[in-house]
Design a protein around this motif. Sequence first.
Motif, PDB file in Angstrom:
ATOM      1  N   GLY A   1     -36.750  61.715  -3.792  1.00  0.00           N
ATOM      2  CA  GLY A   1     -37.751  61.586  -2.736  1.00  0.00           C
ATOM      3  C   GLY A   1     -37.378  60.617  -1.641  1.00  0.00           C
ATOM      4  N   LYS A   2     -36.096  60.217  -1.575  1.00  0.00           N
ATOM      5  CA  LYS A   2     -35.678  59.221  -0.574  1.00  0.00           C
ATOM      6  C   LYS A   2     -35.884  59.752   0.849  1.00  0.00           C
ATOM      7  N   ARG A   3     -35.366  60.958   1.106  1.00  0.00           N
ATOM      8  CA  ARG A   3     -35.482  61.514   2.462  1.00  0.00           C
ATOM      9  C   ARG A   3     -36.946  61.785   2.814  1.00  0.00           C
ATOM     10  N   ALA A   4     -37.717  62.245   1.850  1.00  0.00           N
ATOM     11  CA  ALA A   4     -39.137  62.496   2.107  1.00  0.00           C
ATOM     12  C   ALA A   4     -39.855  61.204   2.470  1.00  0.00           C
ATOM     13  N   LEU A   5     -39.463  60.089   1.852  1.00  0.00           N
ATOM     14  CA  LEU A   5     -40.091  58.807   2.170  1.00  0.00           C
ATOM     15  C   LEU A   5     -39.780  58.389   3.603  1.00  0.00           C
ATOM     16  N   LEU A   6     -38.546  58.626   4.057  1.00  0.00           N
ATOM     17  CA  LEU A   6     -38.214  58.332   5.452  1.00  0.00           C
ATOM     18  C   LEU A   6     -39.039  59.199   6.393  1.00  0.00           C
ATOM     19  N   ASP A   7     -39.220  60.474   6.040  1.00  0.00           N
ATOM     20  CA  ASP A   7     -40.011  61.369   6.881  1.00  0.00           C
ATOM     21  C   ASP A   7     -41.468  60.919   6.948  1.00  0.00           C
ATOM     22  N   VAL A   8     -41.977  60.396   5.849  1.00  0.00           N
ATOM     23  CA  VAL A   8     -43.355  59.895   5.843  1.00  0.00           C
ATOM     24  C   VAL A   8     -43.480  58.682   6.745  1.00  0.00           C
ATOM     25  N   ILE A   9     -42.542  57.744   6.645  1.00  0.00           N
ATOM     26  CA  ILE A   9     -42.585  56.551   7.499  1.00  0.00           C
ATOM     27  C   ILE A   9     -42.467  56.944   8.960  1.00  0.00           C
ATOM     28  N   ALA A  10     -41.612  57.942   9.237  1.00  0.00           N
ATOM     29  CA  ALA A  10     -41.419  58.393  10.618  1.00  0.00           C
ATOM     30  C   ALA A  10     -42.547  59.298  11.091  1.00  0.00           C
ATOM     31  N   ARG A  11     -43.512  59.564  10.221  1.00  0.00           N
ATOM     32  CA  ARG A  11     -44.672  60.400  10.540  1.00  0.00           C
ATOM     33  C   ARG A  11     -44.263  61.821  10.887  1.00  0.00           C
ATOM     34  N   ARG A  12     -43.181  62.283  10.257  1.00  0.00           N
ATOM     35  CA  ARG A  12     -42.723  63.645  10.493  1.00  0.00           C
ATOM     36  C   ARG A  12     -43.459  64.658   9.618  1.00  0.00           C
ATOM     37  N   VAL A  13     -43.989  64.198   8.491  1.00  0.00           N
ATOM     38  CA  VAL A  13     -44.658  65.090   7.549  1.00  0.00           C
ATOM     39  C   VAL A  13     -46.015  64.498   7.190  1.00  0.00           C
ATOM     40  N   PRO A  14     -46.971  65.342   6.825  1.00  0.00           N
ATOM     41  CA  PRO A  14     -48.299  64.823   6.449  1.00  0.00           C
ATOM     42  C   PRO A  14     -48.246  64.090   5.117  1.00  0.00           C
ATOM     43  N   SER A  15     -49.092  63.108   4.973  1.00  0.00           N
ATOM     44  CA  SER A  15     -49.129  62.330   3.740  1.00  0.00           C
ATOM     45  C   SER A  15     -50.513  61.723   3.561  1.00  0.00           C
ATOM     46  N   LYS A  16     -50.805  61.332   2.334  1.00  0.00           N
ATOM     47  CA  LYS A  16     -52.018  60.583   2.024  1.00  0.00           C
ATOM     48  C   LYS A  16     -51.643  59.131   1.788  1.00  0.00           C
ATOM     49  N   GLY A  17     -52.581  58.247   2.022  1.00  0.00           N
ATOM     50  CA  GLY A  17     -52.290  56.825   1.925  1.00  0.00           C
ATOM     51  C   GLY A  17     -52.192  56.204   3.307  1.00  0.00           C
ATOM     52  N   HIS A  18     -51.573  55.023   3.374  1.00  0.00           N
ATOM     53  CA  HIS A  18     -51.528  54.282   4.631  1.00  0.00           C
ATOM     54  C   HIS A  18     -50.101  53.819   4.918  1.00  0.00           C
ATOM     55  N   VAL A  19     -49.678  54.029   6.167  1.00  0.00           N
ATOM     56  CA  VAL A  19     -48.435  53.452   6.684  1.00  0.00           C
ATOM     57  C   VAL A  19     -48.850  52.541   7.829  1.00  0.00           C
ATOM     58  N   LEU A  20     -48.740  51.231   7.614  1.00  0.00           N
ATOM     59  CA  LEU A  20     -49.298  50.256   8.543  1.00  0.00           C
ATOM     60  C   LEU A  20     -48.206  49.423   9.186  1.00  0.00           C
ATOM     61  N   LEU A  21     -48.277  49.266  10.489  1.00  0.00           N
ATOM     62  CA  LEU A  21     -47.410  48.361  11.232  1.00  0.00           C
ATOM     63  C   LEU A  21     -48.285  47.250  11.787  1.00  0.00           C
ATOM     64  N   GLU A  22     -48.073  46.042  11.267  1.00  0.00           N
ATOM     65  CA  GLU A  22     -48.928  44.903  11.635  1.00  0.00           C
ATOM     66  C   GLU A  22     -50.391  45.216  11.379  1.00  0.00           C
ATOM     67  N   GLY A  23     -50.661  45.891  10.243  1.00  0.00           N
ATOM     68  CA  GLY A  23     -52.033  46.168   9.835  1.00  0.00           C
ATOM     69  C   GLY A  23     -52.688  47.329  10.540  1.00  0.00           C
ATOM     70  N   VAL A  24     -51.962  47.993  11.474  1.00  0.00           N
ATOM     71  CA  VAL A  24     -52.513  49.122  12.238  1.00  0.00           C
ATOM     72  C   VAL A  24     -51.779  50.386  11.811  1.00  0.00           C
ATOM     73  N   PRO A  25     -52.513  51.499  11.580  1.00  0.00           N
ATOM     74  CA  PRO A  25     -51.836  52.739  11.183  1.00  0.00           C
ATOM     75  C   PRO A  25     -50.755  53.139  12.181  1.00  0.00           C
ATOM     76  N   LEU A  26     -49.579  53.447  11.651  1.00  0.00           N
ATOM     77  CA  LEU A  26     -48.447  53.855  12.481  1.00  0.00           C
ATOM     78  C   LEU A  26     -48.555  55.351  12.737  1.00  0.00           C
ATOM     79  N   GLU A  27     -48.706  55.750  14.001  1.00  0.00           N
ATOM     80  CA  GLU A  27     -48.803  57.153  14.375  1.00  0.00           C
ATOM     81  C   GLU A  27     -47.448  57.667  14.846  1.00  0.00           C
ATOM     82  N   GLU A  28     -47.317  58.994  14.889  1.00  0.00           N
ATOM     83  CA  GLU A  28     -46.036  59.603  15.272  1.00  0.00           C
ATOM     84  C   GLU A  28     -45.622  59.215  16.687  1.00  0.00           C
ATOM     85  N   GLU A  29     -46.560  59.206  17.629  1.00  0.00           N
ATOM     86  CA  GLU A  29     -46.211  58.863  19.004  1.00  0.00           C
ATOM     87  C   GLU A  29     -45.719  57.430  19.109  1.00  0.00           C
ATOM     88  N   GLN A  30     -46.386  56.518  18.383  1.00  0.00           N
ATOM     89  CA  GLN A  30     -45.948  55.122  18.408  1.00  0.00           C
ATOM     90  C   GLN A  30     -44.581  54.970  17.763  1.00  0.00           C
TER      91      GLN A  30
END
Length: 640
Positions: A60-89
Motif C-alpha cells: 500500500g505504499k503507492r496508494a498512501l502517496l496517492d492519498v496524501i497527494a489527494r489523487r484518490v478518495p479516502s476516509k479519515g483526515h489528511v491535515l496540513l497545520e491542522g487544516v484539511p489538505l485539498e487537491e488544489e492546495q
Amino acid sequence: MIGGDYTLELCNVFHSGQVEPGSFFQRLTGGVKTGVILKDVSFTTHSGEVTAILGSKGSGKRALLDVIARRVPSKGHVLLEGVPLEEEQFNINCALVRHSTRLLPGLSVQQTLALSLTKISGYLKSSKVKQVMADMALSQVANKCVTNLTKSEYRRLVIGVQLIRDPIILLLDEPTWDLDPLNTYLVISILSNAAKKYGTAIILTMEKPRSDVFPFLDRVVYLCLGDVVYAGPTRNLLDYFGSIGFPCPQLENPLMYYLCLSTVDRRSRERFIESNHQIAALVEKFKIEGQAIMQGNLHENNRIVNPNKVQMNYGKPGGFKTVWMLYLRTLATIFNLNKHGFKQMFMRLLCLPIYFFILWIFYNEAKDYQRAFITKSGLIFNAMVGTYFVSIMNTICLYGPYRTRYYEESQEGHYSGASLLLSWNIVSLPFSCITSFASAAIIYPILADISESLDYIHFSLVLWSSYIYAEQQAIAIMVFVKNGLNAAIVNLYITCIYVMLASGVLRSYKGFEDWLHYLTYITHTRYASIFLHRTVFKQPTFNILPYSDHENCTGITSLIQTSSSLNTNSNANCRYASGKAFLTERFTSKTFTGDINLAGDFNLNFNLGVSFAFSVGIMIFNKFLYLMPLPSYITDKFRE
C-alpha cells in the motif's frame, strides 16, 4: 502562506481500490475486484524531515502517496497545520514524483530545469536552476542530454524539476529503485540535505532499504497489506521493537530486519498463516503501545529547519505563460544540436519532400497521351495519400513524449490538454506548411504549368490541409492508445477506409449506391481529391489527347465513348475527350446528368474552403477531447 515550520498529519486514513488487475472490459464496466488497501493509517511528519514508507510489494505504499497527494478518495483526515489538505492546495504547494516519470527527450539538464513550469522567471529562475543543479550534484552534466544520463542522474533531475518549485511537501515513489548501493546512498543523502536546506517535508517509499541510509531517515512507516506496523521517529525504532520482544540482532540491517518482520511469508501455507498472525499481533500491539511514539516529535536540537523559510516559488504560472513555456520547450527539442533534434528536423521538414521526390522519379517521364489521365490521377492520389501517411507516422513518432509528459503534469494541475495542443499547433503548423509547399513544388511541374503560380499555391494548400487533418487525427487517437505501433495501425486503417471510399481514384463515384455516395460528403478526402483533380484536369492540354505518337483521338464526339461506338481503329483506344470527361466519370454520381462547370461540388473555392474546414474542425474537436475527463485506467497507463 505556510510558514517555515509545519506539520503534516494523517489520522485514521482508510482507502479502498482495485486490488487485482482486470481486463479492459472489466475496467470499462467497473467489474474489477476491489478491496481495502489502507486500513486505519496514522502518522505525523514535520518540515525538514525525511520520512520513509517501507513495505513489500502490495503493502500500500503507492496508494498512501496517492492519498496524501489527494489523487484518490479516502476516509479519515489528511491535515496540513491542522487544516484539511485539498487537491488544489497540494498541487499549488506540494509535489509528487512518480517512479516512472518521463522527461522530454532532446533537452539538456539545464534546459529541462529552466523550462519547468514555475511562477518565477528571469534572473531568479536562472539562479534557482544553478542552485538546484548544485544541490542535486548535476552541475557537471548541465549540458548533457537527458536521454544520455545515468539512472541516478535521471532520478536526481526528476527530483530537481520539482525542487525548482520549492514545494513544502515532496512525495517520492521509489526514488532509489534499481540503483546500485553507491547511488542509493548518494540520492538519499542529497534528499536529506535538501530537506534540511529547503525546509521541505520529504516522504519517500522504499522496498529494500540499506543500512547506510538509516542515519538520513528521520521517520519510518512500516506497512503490511495496508496496516501500520510502526510509524514514528527512526531513533525510537530499535527501542520500540526491543520493548515488545523483537530486538534487532547485531550486525543486522535494522531497516531490512523489521521490514522482513512486517512481510507476509508466502513460501508455504503454514508460514503464511504464522506470519499473518504475527503481523496482526504487531499491528494491534502498535495501536496500543505505539501511540506515544507516533505522536512524539524529534528533539528540537535534532531538527534543523530554517525558521525564516518562506516558499516563494510554489504555485502555477498563468495560462499565457504556460503556453509560452510549452512552446519554448517544443522549440528547444527541435533546434538542439543532438540526435533527437536532428531527427525532429528531418521528420518535420524532409520526410515528405523525400517521398515526393521518389514520386517524381517514377512519374517524371509521363507524357501527354490518353494514359496521362490515369497516370496523373495516380500521381495526385499517391501525393494525397502519402501526405496523410507521412503526417500520421511523423505525429506518432514525435508527439508521444509530449503526450506522456502532459498526462504527468496535468495530474499536478499545471495545464490542460488545450494548452498542450495550442503550443503544439503553433510549432507544428509552420513546419507542415513549409514541407507541404516544398513537396508540392517537386511534383507540380509534372501535373501542370508551374507558371500558374496561383494554382500551385492552391495545390499546396490542399496538401497542407491533408497534412494537418492526418496529424490531428493521429493526436485524437493517441488520447486513448499508448503504444505507438497500435496507434499507427488504427490511424492507417481509418485512413484507408475513407481514402478507398472518397478518393474517386480506386473506385468511381458512379459505382456507389446513393447512400454510399452521400457518405463521401463527410470525409476530408472527397473535397481534397476533387480539388486536386479539378486543378490539374481543367487545363486545355487535356483536350483530345492522342493515344500515342501514331494514334490520335480527333474523332471523339462525346465526353466518354466506348470502343464499340468509335468509327476508326485510331480511336479504338481513346476514352476521354477532355479532363472534364475524366472528372465526370470519376467524381459524379450515377444519376448525374448536368455540367460539372455548373455543379457546386466542383467549385474550387468551395472544396478548398471545406478541406480547411475539416482540418480546423478536427483541431477544435481535439481541444475539447483533451479537456474531457478520462477514466483513471486510461490516464494511469501513460504514467506507468
